[in-house]
Design a protein around this motif. Structure first.
Motif, mmCIF file in Angstrom:
data_model
loop_
_atom_site.group_PDB
_atom_site.id
_atom_site.type_symbol
_atom_site.label_atom_id
_atom_site.label_comp_id
_atom_site.label_asym_id
_atom_site.label_seq_id
_atom_site.Cartn_x
_atom_site.Cartn_y
_atom_site.Cartn_z
ATOM 1 N N THR A 115 -12.484 -16.633 53.596
ATOM 2 C CA THR A 115 -12.429 -17.150 52.226
ATOM 3 C C THR A 115 -11.227 -16.590 51.484
ATOM 4 O O THR A 115 -10.511 -17.319 50.790
ATOM 5 C CB THR A 115 -13.730 -16.811 51.473
ATOM 6 O OG1 THR A 115 -14.831 -17.419 52.157
ATOM 7 C CG2 THR A 115 -13.689 -17.308 50.038
ATOM 8 N N TYR A 116 -10.983 -15.296 51.635
ATOM 9 C CA TYR A 116 -9.837 -14.666 50.978
ATOM 10 C C TYR A 116 -8.531 -15.328 51.420
ATOM 11 O O TYR A 116 -7.698 -15.694 50.586
ATOM 12 C CB TYR A 116 -9.792 -13.170 51.274
ATOM 13 C CG TYR A 116 -8.515 -12.527 50.795
ATOM 14 C CD1 TYR A 116 -8.347 -12.182 49.464
ATOM 15 C CD2 TYR A 116 -7.455 -12.295 51.673
ATOM 16 C CE1 TYR A 116 -7.162 -11.618 49.009
ATOM 17 C CE2 TYR A 116 -6.273 -11.735 51.229
ATOM 18 C CZ TYR A 116 -6.129 -11.397 49.906
ATOM 19 O OH TYR A 116 -4.954 -10.838 49.466
ATOM 20 N N PHE A 117 -8.350 -15.464 52.715
ATOM 21 C CA PHE A 117 -7.112 -16.061 53.220
ATOM 22 C C PHE A 117 -6.949 -17.501 52.739
ATOM 23 O O PHE A 117 -5.851 -17.932 52.414
ATOM 24 C CB PHE A 117 -7.060 -15.985 54.754
ATOM 25 C CG PHE A 117 -6.370 -14.745 55.251
ATOM 26 C CD1 PHE A 117 -5.070 -14.794 55.715
ATOM 27 C CD2 PHE A 117 -7.022 -13.519 55.238
ATOM 28 C CE1 PHE A 117 -4.422 -13.645 56.157
ATOM 29 C CE2 PHE A 117 -6.393 -12.375 55.671
ATOM 30 C CZ PHE A 117 -5.084 -12.433 56.133
ATOM 31 N N GLU A 118 -8.055 -18.224 52.681
ATOM 32 C CA GLU A 118 -7.986 -19.613 52.239
ATOM 33 C C GLU A 118 -7.643 -19.700 50.750
ATOM 34 O O GLU A 118 -6.786 -20.483 50.344
ATOM 35 C CB GLU A 118 -9.313 -20.316 52.513
ATOM 36 C CG GLU A 118 -9.263 -21.809 52.283
ATOM 37 C CD GLU A 118 -10.538 -22.502 52.728
ATOM 38 O OE1 GLU A 118 -10.912 -23.483 52.077
ATOM 39 O OE2 GLU A 118 -11.148 -22.052 53.716
ATOM 40 N N GLN A 119 -8.272 -18.870 49.935
ATOM 41 C CA GLN A 119 -8.070 -18.937 48.486
ATOM 42 C C GLN A 119 -6.763 -18.286 48.030
ATOM 43 O O GLN A 119 -6.104 -18.800 47.133
ATOM 44 C CB GLN A 119 -9.244 -18.275 47.757
ATOM 45 C CG GLN A 119 -10.528 -19.057 47.870
ATOM 46 C CD GLN A 119 -11.701 -18.358 47.216
ATOM 47 O OE1 GLN A 119 -11.617 -17.206 46.793
ATOM 48 N NE2 GLN A 119 -12.825 -19.050 47.135
ATOM 49 N N ASP A 154 -3.723 -19.557 51.035
ATOM 50 C CA ASP A 154 -3.732 -20.964 51.424
ATOM 51 C C ASP A 154 -3.535 -21.122 52.935
ATOM 52 O O ASP A 154 -2.769 -21.966 53.401
ATOM 53 C CB ASP A 154 -2.679 -21.757 50.641
ATOM 54 C CG ASP A 154 -2.966 -23.245 50.631
ATOM 55 O OD1 ASP A 154 -4.151 -23.611 50.755
ATOM 56 O OD2 ASP A 154 -2.008 -24.037 50.518
ATOM 57 N N GLU A 155 -4.226 -20.246 53.687
ATOM 58 C CA GLU A 155 -4.155 -20.250 55.152
ATOM 59 C C GLU A 155 -5.565 -20.305 55.720
ATOM 60 O O GLU A 155 -6.489 -19.721 55.161
ATOM 61 C CB GLU A 155 -3.470 -18.982 55.672
ATOM 62 C CG GLU A 155 -2.017 -18.839 55.308
ATOM 63 C CD GLU A 155 -1.414 -17.546 55.840
ATOM 64 O OE1 GLU A 155 -1.912 -17.015 56.859
ATOM 65 O OE2 GLU A 155 -0.463 -17.061 55.219
ATOM 66 N N GLN A 156 -5.697 -20.976 56.836
ATOM 67 C CA GLN A 156 -6.957 -20.998 57.559
ATOM 68 C C GLN A 156 -6.953 -19.838 58.551
ATOM 69 O O GLN A 156 -5.974 -19.622 59.261
ATOM 70 C CB GLN A 156 -7.121 -22.318 58.317
ATOM 71 C CG GLN A 156 -7.219 -23.535 57.414
ATOM 72 C CD GLN A 156 -8.532 -23.575 56.658
ATOM 73 O OE1 GLN A 156 -9.586 -23.249 57.205
ATOM 74 N NE2 GLN A 156 -8.473 -23.978 55.400
ATOM 75 N N LEU A 157 -8.025 -19.095 58.571
ATOM 76 C CA LEU A 157 -8.162 -17.986 59.502
ATOM 77 C C LEU A 157 -9.386 -18.278 60.362
ATOM 78 O O LEU A 157 -10.505 -18.382 59.850
ATOM 79 C CB LEU A 157 -8.342 -16.675 58.709
ATOM 80 C CG LEU A 157 -8.143 -15.363 59.428
ATOM 81 C CD1 LEU A 157 -6.710 -15.236 59.954
ATOM 82 C CD2 LEU A 157 -8.442 -14.202 58.504
ATOM 83 N N GLY A 158 -9.165 -18.438 61.649
ATOM 84 C CA GLY A 158 -10.264 -18.746 62.552
ATOM 85 C C GLY A 158 -11.177 -17.558 62.760
ATOM 86 O O GLY A 158 -10.880 -16.433 62.359
ATOM 87 N N ASP A 159 -12.312 -17.829 63.403
ATOM 88 C CA ASP A 159 -13.294 -16.771 63.646
ATOM 89 C C ASP A 159 -12.707 -15.624 64.471
ATOM 90 O O ASP A 159 -12.944 -14.454 64.161
ATOM 91 C CB ASP A 159 -14.519 -17.331 64.368
ATOM 92 C CG ASP A 159 -15.355 -18.241 63.482
ATOM 93 O OD1 ASP A 159 -15.200 -18.186 62.241
ATOM 94 O OD2 ASP A 159 -16.171 -19.010 64.035
ATOM 95 N N LEU A 160 -11.957 -15.951 65.518
ATOM 96 C CA LEU A 160 -11.382 -14.914 66.366
ATOM 97 C C LEU A 160 -10.379 -14.069 65.591
ATOM 98 O O LEU A 160 -10.438 -12.833 65.620
ATOM 99 C CB LEU A 160 -10.699 -15.526 67.603
ATOM 100 C CG LEU A 160 -10.023 -14.532 68.547
ATOM 101 C CD1 LEU A 160 -11.029 -13.529 69.100
ATOM 102 C CD2 LEU A 160 -9.326 -15.260 69.680
ATOM 103 N N ALA A 161 -9.476 -14.709 64.872
ATOM 104 C CA ALA A 161 -8.463 -13.973 64.095
ATOM 105 C C ALA A 161 -9.118 -13.120 63.027
ATOM 106 O O ALA A 161 -8.733 -11.958 62.824
ATOM 107 C CB ALA A 161 -7.462 -14.946 63.474
ATOM 108 N N ALA A 162 -10.117 -13.669 62.347
ATOM 109 C CA ALA A 162 -10.804 -12.907 61.306
ATOM 110 C C ALA A 162 -11.560 -11.721 61.914
ATOM 111 O O ALA A 162 -11.571 -10.622 61.353
ATOM 112 C CB ALA A 162 -11.758 -13.809 60.533
#
Length: 78
Positions: A21-25, A28-36
């Motif tokens: 959520t932080y990265f998206e808000q 403005d980046e999508q962070l996948g489950d693995l990366a997160a």
């Protein structure tokens, strides 16, 4: 030494979701489950001990203050 910071599955999933959520808000980046998950592992390993030790120190200070309060209520002998 074992890592003092242990997360259960619910906590881990909530933290991963928070990072996403932080990265998206904010970025403005999508962070996948693995990366997160990998980012969370890094934070726990590298930064977690600093926060953990700060909590221990704050607890120690609090307990010392309360112990001093306890000695203050001693009955004084005449």
């Amino acid at each position: 030494m074992q890592n003092p910071i242990q997360l259960n599955d619910t906590q881990r999933n909530e933290m991963i979701s928070s990072l996403q959520t932080y990265f998206e808000q904010e970025k403005d980046e999508q962070l996948g489950d693995l990366a997160a998950g990998l980012l969370l592992d890094f934070i726990i390993k590298e930064l977690g001990p600093i926060f953990y030790n700060a909590g221990i120190e704050a607890s120690y200070q609090f307990m010392n203050e309360k112990m001093e309060d306890l000695f203050g209520i001693q009955v004084r002998e005449r």
